[in-house]
Design a protein around this motif. Structure first.
Motif, PDB file in Angstrom:
ATOM      1  N   ASP A 201       0.616  -1.359   0.108  1.00  0.00           N
ATOM      2  CA  ASP A 201      -0.100   0.018   0.001  1.00  0.00           C
ATOM      3  C   ASP A 201       0.829   1.267  -0.118  1.00  0.00           C
ATOM      4  O   ASP A 201       0.379   2.242  -0.741  1.00  0.00           O
ATOM      5  N   ARG A 202       1.885   1.303   0.683  1.00  0.00           N
ATOM      6  CA  ARG A 202       2.824   2.437   0.887  1.00  0.00           C
ATOM      7  C   ARG A 202       3.717   2.523  -0.540  1.00  0.00           C
ATOM      8  O   ARG A 202       3.699   3.707  -0.893  1.00  0.00           O
ATOM      9  N   HIS A 203       3.965   1.428  -1.348  1.00  0.00           N
ATOM     10  CA  HIS A 203       4.572   1.633  -2.479  1.00  0.00           C
ATOM     11  C   HIS A 203       3.694   2.209  -3.462  1.00  0.00           C
ATOM     12  O   HIS A 203       4.038   3.197  -4.259  1.00  0.00           O
ATOM     13  N   ARG A 204       2.175   1.893  -3.305  1.00  0.00           N
ATOM     14  CA  ARG A 204       1.369   2.271  -4.441  1.00  0.00           C
ATOM     15  C   ARG A 204       1.104   3.957  -4.347  1.00  0.00           C
ATOM     16  O   ARG A 204       1.161   4.456  -4.755  1.00  0.00           O
ATOM     17  N   GLU A 205       1.133   4.334  -2.785  1.00  0.00           N
ATOM     18  CA  GLU A 205       0.968   5.657  -2.337  1.00  0.00           C
ATOM     19  C   GLU A 205       2.136   6.542  -3.086  1.00  0.00           C
ATOM     20  O   GLU A 205       2.136   7.671  -3.331  1.00  0.00           O
ATOM     21  N   LEU A 206       3.200   5.997  -2.853  1.00  0.00           N
ATOM     22  CA  LEU A 206       4.702   6.597  -3.284  1.00  0.00           C
ATOM     23  C   LEU A 206       4.511   6.879  -4.624  1.00  0.00           C
ATOM     24  O   LEU A 206       4.688   7.805  -5.516  1.00  0.00           O
ATOM     25  N   SER A 207       3.916   5.843  -5.714  1.00  0.00           N
ATOM     26  CA  SER A 207       4.094   5.866  -6.902  1.00  0.00           C
ATOM     27  C   SER A 207       2.868   7.089  -7.329  1.00  0.00           C
ATOM     28  O   SER A 207       3.144   7.921  -8.142  1.00  0.00           O
TER      29      SER A 207
END
Length: 284
Positions: A201-207
């Protein structure tokens, strides 16, 4: 200038390849996951800088190096005489109130702990074991620390989540992100160095936040493992070979493929550039 700490995923050996992907002109350099700061410390442009991390101890160290390097070195000079396994665990259990003592504690634990790791348990407590070296390693290099202090005079230093930082980025900014990596296998042993696990979820938020920053005029580069490629559809993906010195299995330290995802509003990322990095461009 060299990083003051040994940090998981440090980019010292990848700096030339990363810099080769930077645009020639930008008004501000932003790094939301500063870590050891190898890329930031390699920049010599007369520009403004914003460095950030959610790790308050790490940010506290940079603030002390910026404002009081001599006091920090004096505190570190008192530590080698106390070097022992007992002293290590006593220091590890402490929660210093003084900014100077807290910064010195971080440097000492980083230099004398196992493999230079930074790791926290679920309570947010540093929990890396003693490194069992015969004698205390060098805690700092005076000239390097003072050079880092001078470089930090040009930087704003903030303890913030990457989303807060990226939401303020826009036209003229160059943003380099080096987040905790997506594990390349089910048994990968290092995902995040703090109690707040950095999951999908955090990687998706970063992208998503990075893409929004590009829409506002920023150029963004993000390093990660090859397992993260699906988080960056439509980005240009650079594949680089990285040498990794931190791994929970000694026989697995060595060269591995990593990616750098690049997105910019100002340049044609499909055009060839002269560098030794393999380019793989994804379709939308």
């Amino acid at each position: 200038m060299r990083p003051l700490l040994k940090w998981a995923g440090g980019k010292s050996r990848l700096v030339p390849q990363i810099l080769g992907l930077f645009p020639k002109k930008f008004s501000r350099y932003v790094e939301p996951f500063i870590g050891g700061g190898a890329v930031f410390l390699s920049l010599e442009k007369e520009t403004s800088y914003l460095i950030a991390d959610s790790n308050s101890d790490l940010i506290g160290l940079y603030e002390v190096v910026k404002s009081a390097p001599e006091k920090l070195m004096k505190a570190l000079d008192r530590m080698p005489a106390k070097y022992s396994e007992k002293y290590y665990y006593e220091l590890r259990s402490q929660d210093p109130v003084s900014d100077i003592q807290r910064a010195a504690r971080l440097v000492f634990l980083n230099k004398t702990g196992f493999n230079g790791l930074y790791r926290e348990n679920a309570r947010g407590e540093f929990n890396v074991s003693f490194g069992k070296r015969v004698k205390c390693p060098e805690l700092y290099d005076r000239e390097n620390l003072l050079a880092v202090s001078r470089h930090l005079q040009k930087a704003d230093i903030v303890c913030e989540d990457f989303l807060e930082v990226l939401n303020r980025c826009g036209k003229g900014d160059l943003v380099y992100c080096d987040p905790p990596y997506v594990p390349v296998s089910q048994t990968a042993c290092f995902e995040s160095y703090t109690r707040d696990r950095f999951g999908a979820d955090r990687h998706r938020e970063l992208s998503s936040a990075a893409s929004d920053a590009v829409k506002r005029g920023a150029t963004v580069l993000i390093s990660n493992s090859t397992a993260a490629i699906h988080f960056y559809p439509g980005w240009t993906i650079e594949t680089v070979q990285a040498s990794r010195a931190i791994n929970c299995h000694g026989d697995k330290r060595g060269s591995v493929d990593e990616i750098i995802a690049v997105l910019s509003p100002r340049i044609d990322l499909r055009s060839p550039r002269k560098n030794s990095i393999q380019r793989v461009t994804q379709s939308r």
